[in-house]
Design a protein around this motif. Structure first.
Motif, PDB file in Angstrom:
ATOM      1  N   PRO A 161       0.836  -1.209   0.000  1.00  0.00           N
ATOM      2  CA  PRO A 161       0.000   0.000   0.000  1.00  0.00           C
ATOM      3  C   PRO A 161       0.867   1.253   0.000  1.00  0.00           C
ATOM      4  O   PRO A 161       1.966   1.238   0.544  1.00  0.00           O
ATOM      5  N   ILE A 162       0.365   2.322  -0.599  1.00  0.00           N
ATOM      6  CA  ILE A 162       1.088   3.583  -0.552  1.00  0.00           C
ATOM      7  C   ILE A 162       1.177   3.986   0.912  1.00  0.00           C
ATOM      8  O   ILE A 162       0.216   3.839   1.658  1.00  0.00           O
ATOM      9  N   PHE A 163       2.354   4.455   1.315  1.00  0.00           N
ATOM     10  CA  PHE A 163       2.498   4.796   2.721  1.00  0.00           C
ATOM     11  C   PHE A 163       1.867   6.165   2.991  1.00  0.00           C
ATOM     12  O   PHE A 163       2.099   7.122   2.258  1.00  0.00           O
ATOM     13  N   GLY A 164       1.066   6.245   4.048  1.00  0.00           N
ATOM     14  CA  GLY A 164       0.520   7.533   4.474  1.00  0.00           C
ATOM     15  C   GLY A 164      -0.453   8.142   3.483  1.00  0.00           C
ATOM     16  O   GLY A 164      -0.290   9.282   3.050  1.00  0.00           O
ATOM     17  N   ALA A 170      -1.723  11.451   4.578  1.00  0.00           N
ATOM     18  CA  ALA A 170      -0.693  12.485   4.487  1.00  0.00           C
ATOM     19  C   ALA A 170      -0.466  12.881   3.025  1.00  0.00           C
ATOM     20  O   ALA A 170      -0.208  14.048   2.715  1.00  0.00           O
ATOM     21  N   ASN A 206       7.298   9.626   1.839  1.00  0.00           N
ATOM     22  CA  ASN A 206       6.281   8.578   1.759  1.00  0.00           C
ATOM     23  C   ASN A 206       6.528   7.639   0.587  1.00  0.00           C
ATOM     24  O   ASN A 206       6.288   6.434   0.690  1.00  0.00           O
TER      25      ASN A 206
END
Lengths: 636, 353
Positions: free
Chosen positions: A328-331, A334, A384
C-alpha cells in the motif's frame, strides 16, 4: 461430409447469434457511430484522452528537437550549422550560425511548448481524461460535449502556435514568460511582431481548452463517483487530477487577463504595462503603466502552473509505485493532505519569481516565508514514496522505473528550491543556470517522467496491447542518465553566475569557463533526445503489433482493470462495479486464506475477505453485507 | 556521396536493430512471458550501481570545478550571502544524498523475490510527524537567517544613506550607461521625452542639479564606501548583474529601482591575487531583452578613494561637451509642443476655410 458442413454452418449460426446478442448488449450503451463521431469529434473520454496524448507527443518531439538545436549552439559555438539550413532557412545566417533572434525564439518556444502543450495538455489532458471516469467508476465525463470542445480548442491553439513557427519574423521570442515591454513592442525584436500576436491568440485558445477540461474533471469527480467510492477511497491519481483541475480553474483566468491586457497594449494603444519608453528613436506616448503588473498577473498563474504540471505526475507515480512495490502507498492521508497543502500554498508564493524585480523588500520577506513552507508537504511526499518501497516486493516494469526516477528527480530538483526560495541567495542565482537546472529537474523532467510512466502503465488499457519491456528499460536508463548529465552540471554554471537565455558566453571574462562542460551537456542532451525515438518506435509499433494485453496485467486494484480489455463507450458492460475498499490493498496479510494473491481489487466486498480484514474493517464488512442483501431484495 | 553512404549505413543499422527486436519479441512469445524475469535483477542492480557511479563522478568534478564555480565576493553583503549559501548547500547536499540513497537502496534491496513477505505497512503517525517536523525546523532556521541577511542588504542605515555615492545606471538595447551626480552629489532630473541621440539619459537642464552630471565609459567606485545604484531602463526590461558583487536588480522602464552595496576589494588587488593583469569586474544583463541580450557588458572599476577622487575630478560634465543643451528641459519642450499644436490647429482651420 454433408453433416459436417451442416455442423459448421450451425456453429457459424451460433456464433452469429452470440455476436448479435453481444451487439444488442452494446447497443444499450451507445448507438453505432460514424467514423468521424467515433474517432475525430468523439465524446468518448478515452478517445479524447488519446487525442490529447498523440498531440502532446507531437509537441514533445518538436519541443525536444528545438532544445537539441539550441544546445548545439551552446555546446559548440564555433560549429557550422549549414546542415540545418534546409530545415531553418534564413535563420541560419551567412556565416553558418544560428541567428541570435532565432536562438531566443527557440528557447521561448521550447518553454511554451513543454510547459503548456506537453506537460499541461499532454499530461493532464491525457490522464485526467482517461483515468477519471475509469477509476471512479463512471461511464464518461460529466459532459462529453464540453470534453470534446476542450480537445478541439487545444487543437486550434496548437494549429495557431504551429503556424507561428513559420511567419517571416519568427515566433514569439521574449522567453516563455513574454514579459512586456519587450513582448509588447514589435520594434523591440522581430519575435514581438506577428509571432507574438499568434502566441497570444494561441494561449487564449489554450486557456479556454484548459478551463473546459478542468470544469469537467471537477464536476465528474464530485458527481459521478460510483457507489462506495467516497473521497477517502479515491486513488491518489484522482486526488491529484482533481486538485490540479481546481488550480487550473482558479489560475488560468488570471493568465487570460494578463494576455488580454497585453493584447490591448499591443493593438489598442492602452498603457497597462507600458510607461516612459524611448525606443527606435522615438518616445512612445504610453504613460503610467507598469511592467511589474504583468509579472504579478503572469506568476499568479505561473506558479500554480508548476503544480498543475507536477501534481498529476505525482499522482500517477503514487499509483504505479504502490502497484509495483506490491505494497500500500504509505501515508495515504498524508499524501492527500500534501496535495491539498501544495495546492493551497501554490497560490501564495508567486512573487518568489520576482525577488529582483524591485518590489518592496517587505513583500520579498513575506514571499520567502510562504515559499519555504511549501517545501514541507513536498518533503512529506518524497519520504512517503521512499517508505512505500521499504519492505516491498518490487517489480521493475518500465513504468515503475520511471516512477522511481521521478522521485529521484523530484528530490534532486526540489532541494535546490530551498536555496532559490531564500531571497538573499536568490539575488545571485536569479535568472542563472541554477534556476534552469532547478526547474528542469523538479518540474520538467519529473513531470515528463510521470507522463512516460503513465503511458507505459496504462498503455494496455488504452490500446489493448503491451509495450515492449526491454525497449522500455533501454529507454529509461538512457533517459535517466541523460537527464542527470544534462541538468546536474548546470548547477555549477549557475553558481558561477552564467545567465540563462544567453546566445553565447564568450563576451564576458566571468563566463569564459565551462566550455567543455557545455559541450558535454549538449552531447548528453542529444543522447537523451535520441532515446525518445526508441520510445516513439515502441509506442507506435506496440499500438498495432504489441503483445495482446491481459485484462489486469500489473495485478492492480483500481477499477479501470475491471473493465473489458478494450472498453467501449460506456466503459463497463452491464452494471458499473461498486467499490468496497480503498485502492491499496496490496499484499494484505492472510489474503491467501480468502482466495486472493497479493492484491484485492476495490470492487471486492469486505465480507468476502473475512480473514484478511483489519480489525476496523470487520465492522464495515457487516454493514456492507447487510446493504448488499437489502439491495438484492429490492432488485430481486 | 559520403552522405549517401552514411545514410545507407544508418539505415542498415536501424534495420538490423529492428530485426533483432523482432527476433527478441518472437523468442519471448515462444518462451512464454513470466511475470518477473531476469531483467528485474538487472534493473535492480543498475539502481544501485549507477547512482553510486553518479555521486562519485559528481564529487570528482566538484573538486575540479571548485576554482570556477563561485567567484570571490567583493561586497560586504556578498560575504554574508555566500556564507549562508555554502551552509545551505551543505544541508541540501546532505538531504540529497540521504534521501536518494534510501530511495535507490530500497529499490535494490526489495527487488522482487518469489515468496518475499511484504510488510503491510501503510501508516505511522510518529514517522509522519518526524519527517514533517525535521524539514520544517531546518527550513525555519534557513528562513530566519536568510531574512536577516535580506534586511541587512535592503535597509540602508541612515548615516550611510547620506554619505552614499549616488550613481545612475540605465539599460537600453543593448548596452549600459552610467551617470554620476557631479560636484553637488545630486543626480539631476530627467524625462524620457527629452531623450535624443546625444542626450541619451533625457536630462532636464532646467534643473540646476543636471548641469554638472557626467557620463563616463566605465563605472568607477571607491573601495569601502557605500554606493547606491539607481537603476532604470529606457526601452524594455533589463537587469543589472554584477556577479562578483552579488548584485542583481531589474531595470524597469517607468520605475526606478535601487541597489545598495559596499565594495571591498579594488580591481588592482583582484588582478594581483588572481595573477590576471587584464581582469575586470563586469556587469551583465540577466533579463532577456532581445537580440543583443548576451552582449550587454559594462566594466566596473573599484579603486582606492584617492584614485577615485582624482578620476572624479577629471570627468567633464555633459554640458561642457554639449553646450547647446544648456537650459533645455521639459518646460521649454512642453511650451514648444503646445505652440506647435496651436499652429497646426490654426493651419487646419485655415485650410478648412
Amino acid at each position: 461430409m454433408a453433416t459436417h458442413i451442416h455442423n459448421e454452418s450451425a456453429s457459424i449460426d451460433a456464433l452469429h447469434h452470440e455476436h448479435t446478442q453481444e451487439h444488442a448488449h452494446e447497443h444499450e450503451h451507445h448507438h453505432e457511430e460514424s467514423f468521424i463521431r467515433k474517432y475525430i469529434f468523439s465524446e468518448d473520454h478515452k478517445i479524447i484522452s488519446k487525442q490529447f496524448l498523440i498531440t502532446g507527443l507531437f509537441w514533445a518531439f518538436l519541443g525536444g528537437l528545438m532544445s537539441v538545436i539550441f544546445r548545439l549552439q551552446l555546446g559548440f559555438p564555433e560549429m557550422k550549422l549549414e546542415f540545418l539550413r534546409p530545415l531553418l532557412g534564413t535563420w541560419i545566417n551567412e556565416t553558418g550560425k544560428l541567428d541570435p533572434n532565432f536562438y531566443l525564439a527557440l528557447v521561448t518556444m521550447h518553454g511554451t511548448i513543454m510547459v503548456f502543450f506537453v506537460l499541461t495538455a499532454g499530461l493532464s489532458g491525457t490522464f485526467s481524461n482517461f483515468l477519471i471516469p475509469l477509476q471512479i467508476g463512471a461511464r464518461d465525463m460529466a459532459s462529453g460535449f464540453l470534453n470534446m470542445l476542450s480537445y478541439w480548442f487545444f487543437f486550434a491553439s496548437s494549429v495557431v502556435m504551429f503556424i507561428s513557427l513559420f511567419v517571416e519574423t519568427g515566433p514569439a521570442a521574449g522567453g516563455w514568460v513574454v514579459y512586456p515591454p519587450l513582448s509588447a513592442l514589435p520594434q523591440a525584436m522581430p519575435g514581438s511582431g506577428l509571432g507574438m500576436t499568434l502566441w497570444l491568440v494561441s494561449m487564449s485558445l489554450f486557456i479556454v481548452s484548459t478551463l473546459l477540461g478542468g470544469i469537467n474533471y471537477i464536476t465528474t469527480v464530485i458527481n459521478l463517483r460510483t457507489q462506495g467510492m467516497s473521497f477517502a477511497r479515491l486513488p491518489l491519481t484522482i486526488w491529484a487530477f482533481f486538485v490540479t483541475a481546481v488550480l487550473g480553474l482558479l489560475s488560468f483566468p488570471v493568465l487570460f487577463a494578463a494576455a488580454l491586457l497585453l493584447i490591448f497594449d499591443r493593438s489598442l494603444g492602452t498603457s497597462f504595462y507600458l510607461s516612459e519608453i524611448y525606443i527606435g528613436g522615438e518616445a512612445l506616448p504610453n504613460m503610467g503603466g507598469s511592467p511589474i503588473l504583468y509579472q504579478h498577473l503572469f506568476w499568479f498563474l505561473g506558479h500554480p502552473e508548476v503544480y498543475i504540471v507536477l501534481l498529476p505526475a505525482l499522482g500517477i507515480t503514487s499509483e504505479i509505485i504502490a502497484t509495483n512495490a506490491r505494497k500500500p502507498i504509505f501515508g495515504y492521508k498524508a499524501m492527500v493532505g500534501s496535495i491539498l497543502g501544495i495546492g493551497f500554498l501554490s497560490f501564495i508564493v508567486w512573487a518568489h519569481h520576482m525577488f529582483t524585480s524591485g518590489m518592496d523588500p517587505f513583500l520579498g520577506s513575506v514571499f520567502m516565508f510562504l515559499t519555504l513552507i511549501i517545501a514541507v508537504p513536498s518533503a512529506v511526499k518524497a519520504f512517503n514514496y521512499i517508505t512505500t518501497l521499504w519492505r516491498g516486493n518490487i517489480i521493475f516494469t518500465p513504468a515503475m522505473l520511471f516512477s522511481v526516477g521521478l522521485v529521484s528527480l523530484f528530490i534532486s530538483g526540489g532541494v535546490t528550491g530551498i536555496i532559490l526560495g531564500n531571497n538573499a541567495l536568490d539575488i545571485q542565482l536569479h535568472d542563472t543556470y541554477f534556476v534552469v537546472a532547478h526547474f528542469h529537474l523538479v518540474m520538467g523532467s519529473a513531470s515528463f517522467f510521470g507522463m512516460v510512466a503513465g503511458i507505459y502503465h496504462w498503455f494496455p488499457k488504452m490500446f489493448g496491447r503491451m509495450m515492449d519491456e526491454k525497449l522500455g528499460y533501454i529507454h529509461f536508463w538512457l533517459t535517466f542518465i541523460g537527464v542527470y548529465l544534462v541538468f546536474f552540471p548546470m548547477h555549477y554554471m549557475g553558481i558561477a553566475g552564467f545567465p540563462r537565455r544567453y546566445y553565447s558566453f564568450t563576451g564576458f571574462d566571468a563566463f569564459k569557463s565551462f566550455v567543455d562542460l557545455n559541450a558535454f551537456m549538449s552531447v548528453a542532451a542529444i543522447i537523451a533526445f535520441s532515446a525518445q525515438l526508441i520510445f516513439a518506435f515502441n509506442f507506435f509499433y506496440s499500438m498495432f503489433r504489441g503483445r495482446r494485453a491481459p485484462q489486469n496485467p500489473w495485478g492492480s486494484n483500481t477499477l479501470e482493470w475491471t473493465a473489458p480489455i478494450n472498453p467501449g463507450h460506456g466503459n463497463w458492460i452491464g452494471d458499473i462495479p461498486k467499490v468496497y475498499r480503498w485502492a491499496y490493498d496490496y499484499s494484505k496479510p492472510n489474503a491467501d486464506k480468502d482466495g486472493f494473491t497479493d492484491f484485492i481489487p476495490q470492487n471486492i466486498p469486505l465480507y468476502q475477505t473475512p480473514h484478511s480484514n483489519l480489525p476496523h474493517e470487520q465492522e464495515l464488512a457487516k454493514i456492507q453485507e447487510a446493504e448488499d442483501r437489502e439491495m438484492k431484495k429490492l432488485v430481486g | 556521396m559520403v552522405n549517401f553512404i552514411l545514410g545507407l549505413i544508418v539505415c542498415l543499422i536501424l534495420i538490423i536493430a529492428f530485426m533483432l527486436f523482432r527476433v527478441q519479441t518472437i523468442v519471448s512469445i515462444v518462451k512464454g512471458h513470466p511475470r518477473v524475469g531476469f531483467s528485474n535483477k538487472v534493473n535492480a542492480a543498475l539502481m544501485l550501481i549507477l547512482p553510486i557511479a553518479g555521486v562519485i563522478a559528481a564529487g570528482w568534478y566538484s573538486g575540479i570545478a571548485a576554482k570556477y564555480y563561485l567567484p570571490e565576493a567583493v561586497s560586504i553583503h556578498g560575504k554574508q550571502t555566500d556564507f549562508l549559501f555554502w551552509v545551505a548547500i551543505y544541508i541540501i547536499v546532505a538531504m540529497f544524498l540521504v534521501t536518494n540513497a534510501a530511495l535507490f537502496y530500497f529499490a535494490y534491496k526489495y527487488q522482487y523475490k518469489e515468496g518475499r513477505k511484504v510488510t503491510f505497512f501503510y501508516d505511522n503517525a510518529q514517522l509522519e510527524m518526524v519527517w514533517t517536523a525535521v524539514p520544517a525546523i531546518i527550513l525555519t532556521v534557513l528562513v530566519l537567517w536568510g531574512n536577516k541577511v535580506w534586511w541587512n542588504m535592503m535597509s540602508i542605515p541612515e548615516d550611510q544613506k547620506k554619505q552614499a555615492l549616488q550613481i545612475e545606471i540605465m539599460g537600453k538595447q543593448f548596452g549600459w550607461y552610467t551617470r554620476y551626480p557631479g560636484k553637488d552629489n545630486k543626480l539631476g532630473r530627467y524625462d524620457f521625452r527629452l531623450i535624443d541621440e546625444v542626450n541619451e539619459f533625457g536630462l532636464d537642464f532646467e534643473d540646476k542639479a543636471s548641469e554638472d552630471d557626467f557620463m563616463p565609459k566605465e563605472l568607477h567606485i571607491p573601495v569601502g564606501k557605500p554606493v547606491v545604484l539607481n537603476v532604470r531602463a529606457r526601452d524594455v526590461l533589463h537587469s543589472v548583474f554584477a556577479p562578483h558583487f552579488r548584485l542583481k536588480m531589474d531595470a524597469v522602464p517607468g520605475m526606478r529601482t535601487q541597489f545598495f552595496f559596499i565594495p571591498t576589494k579594488t580591481t588592482a588587488q583582484m588582478r594581483a591575487e588572481l595573477g590576471k593583469p587584464d581582469f575586470n569586474y563586469e556587469i551583465a544583463c540577466t533579463e532577456v531583452c532581445g537580440k543583443g541580450h548576451f552582449a550587454m557588458k559594462y566594466i566596473i572599476v573599484v579603486e582606492e578613494e584617492k584614485e577615485f577622487k582624482k578620476w572624479y575630478a577629471e570627468q567633464k560634465p555633459f554640458l561642457e561637451n554639449n553646450p547647446e543643451y544648456r537650459g533645455k528641459g521639459m518646460k521649454s519642450l512642453l511650451k514648444k509642443n503646445l505652440a506647435d499644436s496651436e499652429k497646426n490647429k490654426k493651419q487646419k482651420e485655415l485650410a478648412e476655410l
